[in-house]
Design a protein around this motif. Structure first.
Motif, PDB file in Angstrom:
ATOM      1  N   LEU A 121       0.824  -1.204   0.000  1.00 51.17           N
ATOM      2  CA  LEU A 121       0.000   0.000   0.000  1.00 51.17           C
ATOM      3  C   LEU A 121       0.857   1.253   0.000  1.00 51.17           C
ATOM      4  O   LEU A 121       1.938   1.281   0.586  1.00 51.17           O
ATOM      5  N   ASP A 122       0.374   2.288  -0.646  1.00 53.02           N
ATOM      6  CA  ASP A 122       1.060   3.573  -0.616  1.00 53.02           C
ATOM      7  C   ASP A 122       1.088   4.112   0.812  1.00 53.02           C
ATOM      8  O   ASP A 122       0.130   3.924   1.579  1.00 53.02           O
ATOM      9  N   GLU A 123       2.157   4.792   1.149  1.00 52.99           N
ATOM     10  CA  GLU A 123       2.230   5.403   2.475  1.00 52.99           C
ATOM     11  C   GLU A 123       1.083   6.386   2.645  1.00 52.99           C
ATOM     12  O   GLU A 123       0.784   7.183   1.759  1.00 52.99           O
ATOM     13  N   GLN A 134      10.772   5.128   8.251  1.00 57.45           N
ATOM     14  CA  GLN A 134      12.076   4.467   8.234  1.00 57.45           C
ATOM     15  C   GLN A 134      13.197   5.359   8.752  1.00 57.45           C
ATOM     16  O   GLN A 134      14.301   4.879   9.009  1.00 57.45           O
ATOM     17  N   PHE A 135      12.891   6.648   8.905  1.00 56.20           N
ATOM     18  CA  PHE A 135      13.842   7.588   9.493  1.00 56.20           C
ATOM     19  C   PHE A 135      13.936   7.425  11.005  1.00 56.20           C
ATOM     20  O   PHE A 135      14.846   7.961  11.650  1.00 56.20           O
ATOM     21  N   HIS A 163      13.554   4.471  19.395  1.00 54.93           N
ATOM     22  CA  HIS A 163      12.852   5.738  19.634  1.00 54.93           C
ATOM     23  C   HIS A 163      11.416   5.688  19.127  1.00 54.93           C
ATOM     24  O   HIS A 163      10.812   6.731  18.860  1.00 54.93           O
ATOM     25  N   GLN A 164      10.851   4.490  19.027  1.00 52.68           N
ATOM     26  CA  GLN A 164       9.534   4.353  18.419  1.00 52.68           C
ATOM     27  C   GLN A 164       8.425   5.032  19.207  1.00 52.68           C
ATOM     28  O   GLN A 164       7.380   5.388  18.645  1.00 52.68           O
ATOM     29  N   PHE A 165       8.626   5.262  20.498  1.00 56.75           N
ATOM     30  CA  PHE A 165       7.573   5.934  21.257  1.00 56.75           C
ATOM     31  C   PHE A 165       7.376   7.373  20.795  1.00 56.75           C
ATOM     32  O   PHE A 165       6.321   7.965  21.032  1.00 56.75           O
ATOM     33  N   LYS A 184      17.404  -2.087  12.817  1.00 55.35           N
ATOM     34  CA  LYS A 184      17.298  -1.069  13.859  1.00 55.35           C
ATOM     35  C   LYS A 184      16.256  -0.003  13.541  1.00 55.35           C
ATOM     36  O   LYS A 184      16.102   0.959  14.294  1.00 55.35           O
ATOM     37  N   THR A 185      15.551  -0.155  12.419  1.00 56.10           N
ATOM     38  CA  THR A 185      14.585   0.862  12.023  1.00 56.10           C
ATOM     39  C   THR A 185      13.191   0.266  11.838  1.00 56.10           C
ATOM     40  O   THR A 185      13.010  -0.949  11.760  1.00 56.10           O
ATOM     41  N   ILE A 186      12.211   1.135  11.746  1.00 56.94           N
ATOM     42  CA  ILE A 186      10.824   0.738  11.533  1.00 56.94           C
ATOM     43  C   ILE A 186      10.566   0.699  10.032  1.00 56.94           C
ATOM     44  O   ILE A 186      10.721   1.712   9.348  1.00 56.94           O
TER      45      ILE A 186
END
Length: 260
Positions: free
Chosen positions: A37-39, A76-77, A82-84, A134-136
């Motif tokens: 899906l598109d962002e 992805q940045f 630091h996801q919170f 290490k990234t989302i």
């Protein structure tokens, strides 16, 4: 019912309306498994029959009365540790939306994922982050807002904007404003304006710097009550509380409870 045309460039650029579904988060995850899906793609429904909250909680929702939607983004940045910060940005967007709809009430962000008025839940957030390295890689974010619901049958303390104002709201207009606020706060996050976001978050955090009693419920430990105050949220998203003995402790979800 939903023909949403929010003034956004990412979140809400594509909107998929389904008249009824078990959970908008589940529905969008199914679509992702079949297609990329598109962002910013949004799934919205008028009737969510089995809405999911954090860790198995359910969301009570009368059909055609509230806002129930989910969307996908690709932060992805943002490092996984630091996801919170994403939770902070989304919580503020929901706060921004509610604060424009109703005045004369004290809206609070209750860690980790609720919006409350008069100690009653008016909105909830469910964020599912998918991590590679290490990234989302991507996040599916579900939001439920109690807008025009007239009554609640569950035991959980909940309220709606209608109950508070005796006024009916245009759901399409509310949804468009919500998506615009989400994009604004998401852009701030992308621009690394986390200090601004955190200051605003703490301005409205429930029980922040207020003294009171808490109940600690750590798995495999004896529960205990203590007096203290919230001093913030640590980098991993745990709630930080200073006890009356000047000890700072950090708690995950459902490990700590406010005692009113």
């Amino acid at each position: 019912m939903y023909k949403i045309s929010a003034n956004t460039s990412i979140i809400g650029k594509t909107v998929i309306y389904v008249p009824s579904c078990h959970s908008t988060n589940d529905h969008i995850n199914t679509l992702i498994s079949k297609n990329q899906l598109d962002e910013g793609t949004v799934v919205v429904t008028s009737d969510q029959t089995n809405g999911r909250g954090q860790r198995g909680n359910t969301w009570e929702c009368t059909p055609d009365h509230n806002i129930t939607l989910s969307f996908v983004i690709h932060p992805q940045f943002l490092e996984a540790q630091h996801q919170f910060n994403l939770n902070i940005a989304v919580s503020l967007a929901v706060f921004d939306t509610l604060s424009k709809l109703i005045s004369g009430v004290d809206i609070k962000i209750k860690w980790p994922n609720d919006l409350i008025i008069n100690n009653k839940k008016v909105g909830g957030i469910l964020i599912e982050n998918y991590i590679i390295g290490k990234t989302i890689s991507h996040s599916v974010i579900g939001i439920g807002l109690n807008i025009n619901q007239e009554a609640f049958i569950g035991n959980f303390p909940a309220t709606s904007l209608f109950q508070l104002s005796n006024k009916k709201y245009n759901l399409r207009s509310v949804a468009e404003n919500l998506l615009e606020n989400l994009e604004k706060r998401y852009q701030q996050l992308k621009e690394n304006k986390i200090d601004i976001l955190k200051r605003r978050y703490y301005d409205h955090l429930f029980w922040y710097q207020e003294e009171g009693y808490f109940e600690e419920n750590i798995p495999n430990e004896v529960s205990r009550r203590f007096y203290g105050h919230i001093i913030g949220v640590n980098p991993t998203g745990c709630l930080s509380i200073m006890t009356d003995k000047k000890e700072v402790k950090h708690y995950g979800f459902k490990e700590i409870k406010h005692l009113y």
